[in-house]
Design a protein around this motif. Sequence first.
Motif, PDB file in Angstrom:
ATOM      1  N   VAL A 149      18.969  -9.871 -79.929  1.00 57.78           N
ATOM      2  CA  VAL A 149      18.630  -9.521 -78.547  1.00 57.78           C
ATOM      3  C   VAL A 149      19.873  -9.618 -77.675  1.00 57.78           C
ATOM      4  N   PHE A 150      20.210  -8.500 -77.028  1.00 61.24           N
ATOM      5  CA  PHE A 150      21.333  -8.442 -76.083  1.00 61.24           C
ATOM      6  C   PHE A 150      20.727  -8.214 -74.699  1.00 61.24           C
ATOM      7  N   PHE A 151      20.896  -9.189 -73.795  1.00 60.11           N
ATOM      8  CA  PHE A 151      20.238  -9.114 -72.497  1.00 60.11           C
ATOM      9  C   PHE A 151      21.034  -8.285 -71.492  1.00 60.11           C
ATOM     10  N   THR A 152      20.307  -7.567 -70.661  1.00 60.97           N
ATOM     11  CA  THR A 152      20.856  -6.775 -69.569  1.00 60.97           C
ATOM     12  C   THR A 152      20.108  -7.151 -68.291  1.00 60.97           C
ATOM     13  N   THR A 153      20.365  -6.419 -67.234  1.00 58.29           N
ATOM     14  CA  THR A 153      19.655  -6.649 -65.977  1.00 58.29           C
ATOM     15  C   THR A 153      18.573  -5.608 -65.741  1.00 58.29           C
TER      16      THR A 153
ATOM     17  N   THR B  17      23.685   0.216 -73.077  1.00 52.69           N
ATOM     18  CA  THR B  17      24.111  -0.706 -74.120  1.00 52.69           C
ATOM     19  C   THR B  17      23.820  -0.147 -75.506  1.00 52.69           C
ATOM     20  N   ALA B  18      22.663   0.465 -75.662  1.00 51.51           N
ATOM     21  CA  ALA B  18      22.281   1.008 -76.967  1.00 51.51           C
ATOM     22  C   ALA B  18      23.241   2.105 -77.414  1.00 51.51           C
ATOM     23  N   TRP B  19      23.629   2.980 -76.495  1.00 47.82           N
ATOM     24  CA  TRP B  19      24.556   4.052 -76.879  1.00 47.82           C
ATOM     25  C   TRP B  19      25.928   3.473 -77.235  1.00 47.82           C
ATOM     26  N   LYS B  20      26.399   2.526 -76.424  1.00 48.45           N
ATOM     27  CA  LYS B  20      27.694   1.911 -76.719  1.00 48.45           C
ATOM     28  C   LYS B  20      27.663   1.179 -78.059  1.00 48.45           C
ATOM     29  N   LEU B  21      26.582   0.468 -78.330  1.00 48.67           N
ATOM     30  CA  LEU B  21      26.482  -0.233 -79.607  1.00 48.67           C
ATOM     31  C   LEU B  21      26.478   0.755 -80.775  1.00 48.67           C
ATOM     32  N   ALA B  22      25.732   1.857 -80.614  1.00 45.37           N
ATOM     33  CA  ALA B  22      25.695   2.858 -81.685  1.00 45.37           C
ATOM     34  C   ALA B  22      27.092   3.397 -81.976  1.00 45.37           C
TER      35      ALA B  22
ATOM     36  N   ALA C 221      12.684  -3.522 -70.397  1.00 45.43           N
ATOM     37  CA  ALA C 221      12.997  -4.167 -69.118  1.00 45.43           C
ATOM     38  C   ALA C 221      11.682  -4.373 -68.356  1.00 45.43           C
ATOM     39  N   LYS C 222      11.540  -3.681 -67.233  1.00 42.14           N
ATOM     40  CA  LYS C 222      10.401  -3.660 -66.321  1.00 42.14           C
ATOM     41  C   LYS C 222       9.359  -4.770 -66.510  1.00 42.14           C
ATOM     42  N   GLY C 223       8.425  -4.587 -67.447  1.00 41.86           N
ATOM     43  CA  GLY C 223       7.297  -5.505 -67.547  1.00 41.86           C
ATOM     44  C   GLY C 223       7.596  -6.842 -68.186  1.00 41.86           C
ATOM     45  N   MET C 224       8.842  -7.086 -68.583  1.00 39.51           N
ATOM     46  CA  MET C 224       9.177  -8.331 -69.277  1.00 39.51           C
ATOM     47  C   MET C 224       8.876  -9.547 -68.407  1.00 39.51           C
ATOM     48  N   THR C 225       9.095  -9.421 -67.107  1.00 43.25           N
ATOM     49  CA  THR C 225       8.758 -10.506 -66.178  1.00 43.25           C
ATOM     50  C   THR C 225       7.624 -10.117 -65.232  1.00 43.25           C
ATOM     51  N   SER C 226       6.995  -8.975 -65.470  1.00 45.33           N
ATOM     52  CA  SER C 226       6.032  -8.399 -64.524  1.00 45.33           C
ATOM     53  C   SER C 226       6.652  -8.182 -63.152  1.00 45.33           C
ATOM     54  N   GLY C 227       7.987  -8.043 -63.128  1.00 45.25           N
ATOM     55  CA  GLY C 227       8.684  -7.735 -61.890  1.00 45.25           C
ATOM     56  C   GLY C 227       9.027  -8.939 -61.044  1.00 45.25           C
ATOM     57  N   TYR C 228       8.708 -10.134 -61.498  1.00 46.26           N
ATOM     58  CA  TYR C 228       8.960 -11.310 -60.669  1.00 46.26           C
ATOM     59  C   TYR C 228      10.424 -11.712 -60.653  1.00 46.26           C
ATOM     60  N   SER C 229      11.216 -11.170 -61.552  1.00 50.86           N
ATOM     61  CA  SER C 229      12.659 -11.363 -61.556  1.00 50.86           C
ATOM     62  C   SER C 229      13.244 -10.309 -62.487  1.00 50.86           C
ATOM     63  N   PRO C 230      14.407  -9.740 -62.164  1.00 51.24           N
ATOM     64  CA  PRO C 230      14.930  -8.624 -62.957  1.00 51.24           C
ATOM     65  C   PRO C 230      15.568  -9.067 -64.268  1.00 51.24           C
ATOM     66  N   ILE C 231      15.233  -8.338 -65.345  1.00 53.20           N
ATOM     67  CA  ILE C 231      15.855  -8.571 -66.646  1.00 53.20           C
ATOM     68  C   ILE C 231      15.563  -7.371 -67.543  1.00 53.20           C
ATOM     69  N   GLY C 232      16.461  -7.112 -68.482  1.00 47.79           N
ATOM     70  CA  GLY C 232      16.258  -6.087 -69.485  1.00 47.79           C
ATOM     71  C   GLY C 232      16.857  -6.563 -70.790  1.00 47.79           C
ATOM     72  N   ALA C 233      16.660  -5.772 -71.849  1.00 45.26           N
ATOM     73  CA  ALA C 233      17.201  -6.182 -73.144  1.00 45.26           C
ATOM     74  C   ALA C 233      17.337  -5.000 -74.079  1.00 45.26           C
ATOM     75  N   LEU C 234      18.309  -5.099 -74.956  1.00 42.93           N
ATOM     76  CA  LEU C 234      18.410  -4.270 -76.148  1.00 42.93           C
ATOM     77  C   LEU C 234      18.094  -5.179 -77.334  1.00 42.93           C
TER      78      LEU C 234
ATOM     79  N   GLY D  82      29.026  -6.341 -71.560  1.00 39.54           N
ATOM     80  CA  GLY D  82      28.172  -7.371 -70.995  1.00 39.54           C
ATOM     81  C   GLY D  82      27.926  -7.168 -69.518  1.00 39.54           C
ATOM     82  N   TYR D  83      27.047  -7.994 -68.962  1.00 35.94           N
ATOM     83  CA  TYR D  83      26.673  -7.931 -67.549  1.00 35.94           C
ATOM     84  C   TYR D  83      26.640  -9.354 -66.994  1.00 35.94           C
ATOM     85  N   THR D  84      27.149  -9.522 -65.814  1.00 34.67           N
ATOM     86  CA  THR D  84      27.184 -10.853 -65.198  1.00 34.67           C
ATOM     87  C   THR D  84      25.815 -11.511 -65.218  1.00 34.67           C
ATOM     88  N   PHE D  85      24.780 -10.743 -64.844  1.00 35.76           N
ATOM     89  CA  PHE D  85      23.451 -11.329 -64.703  1.00 35.76           C
ATOM     90  C   PHE D  85      22.552 -11.083 -65.913  1.00 35.76           C
ATOM     91  N   GLY D  86      23.113 -10.560 -67.014  1.00 34.52           N
ATOM     92  CA  GLY D  86      22.314 -10.354 -68.203  1.00 34.52           C
ATOM     93  C   GLY D  86      21.801 -11.668 -68.773  1.00 34.52           C
TER      94      GLY D  86
END
Length: 460
Positions: free
Chosen positions: A114-118, A126-131, A289-302, A322-326
């Motif tokens: 798991v690679f976290f994003t915002t 991130t997925a394209w860069k990793l590929a 991303a989106k529903g991972m926190t139900s919107g209560y705080s921003p986060i995403g992931a690959l 990487g991302y500062t807030f990932g």
Amino acid sequence: MNASRTPRGTPRADAARSHLWGHFTRQSAWDDGVPTIVRGEGHHIWDDTGRKYIDGLSGLFVVQVGHGRAELAERARQQAAELAFFPLWSYAHPQAIDLAERLAGHAPGDLNRVFFTTSGSEAVETAWKLAKQYWKLMGRPGKHKVISRSIAYHGTTHGALSITGLPSLKEAFEPLVPGAHKVPNTNQYRAPESLRDDPKAFGRWAADRIAEAIEFEGPESVAAVFLEPVQNAGGCFPPPPGYFERVREICDQYDVLLVSDEVICAFGRIGDIFACNTLGYVPDMITCAKGMTSGYSPIGALIASDRLFEPFATGATSFAHGYTFGGHPVSAAVAMANLDIFEREKTTDHVHANAPTFRATLERLLDLPIVGDVRGEGFFYGIELVKDKTTRETFDDAESERLLRGFLSGALFDAGLYCRADDRGDPVIQLAPPLTCGPAEFDEIEQILRGVLSEAWSRL
């Protein structure tokens, strides 16, 4: 002026017009007032005039467990007091570790990394860069191109926008990242006439266009295929039977990575935590991303497979990205609490049990002359609007402008329903209510839609 807008001349509306730059917003639309939402509870939201609305879009396909969940706000407060921030650049913190383990537990196959994003756009980027880097490390540097579907939306950063299949969103920012190519989507309603009554044959046809594109570009140059489980833009295109099974075969045949872009479809929107599990395929990467926190705080992931991680596991190799807030500690803690709610309230079971009722309720609208198609999966549906149901004739650009922006968007909101009237593709209304909704809310949504769409047809 719409009654549901904070009127021009009030301090807040004037401040918004003077300083706030809306996302995907025609700023001129705020000249007559600014729709301002101030509170949410359950599946309802309120504006600052006190009017109440059904949140028929979960904010933006985000608020899975509904508004006003005090335990999620409290978990954010607790974490901020303990450790408000620390980066994942060469370090870790418990919240990111725990959430990564939990997400990997829900992902299929060997998707364990798991690679976290915002955000979702960052996850796709991130997925394209990793590929690209993966294939370089495997001694195949020519594999850098990606294939996605027409009308599909994958994000706004330059790489994600390149993967997006909506020309109108891209023109202002060209030139974009080269190497992104498009194939037909899975809109059964607009399928070639010979395939409209045979979903399985249409699914095979649409999947084979991916193989055709790989052959045309050259398998040695194609890195990945990006597909949403249910395509958002254009109005919720579900996969025909056998589609993803065939796509997986194609990707394996040509040694191309399959990315399941679940920024919208994950976390119960289609059914399971990850939609690929609901639909029965195993990708090489998941973006979410989106529903991972139900919107209560921003986060995403690959989420990537062990195969993709292997070249990075030893030696001096790193993924210089990487991302500062990932993986932000507060966001990760809230995501864990959100998934606790999913488990305690059996949210995915609720979606599976109630999705057929949601479909049946919306399909009642097919008796209206303006409704051509109702399509989707889970709690994620699109209603396509037409001029002629027999011929499936759609609206031209000017008619669509008058119908959607000139009437429907404001009329639905004024009738008490927040949803999306969209013309990225043919005109549609999109619905994605909180996953806590049930038959009573479905009926309420249908009644509002029926009244407004009937008035729209009479105006036409």
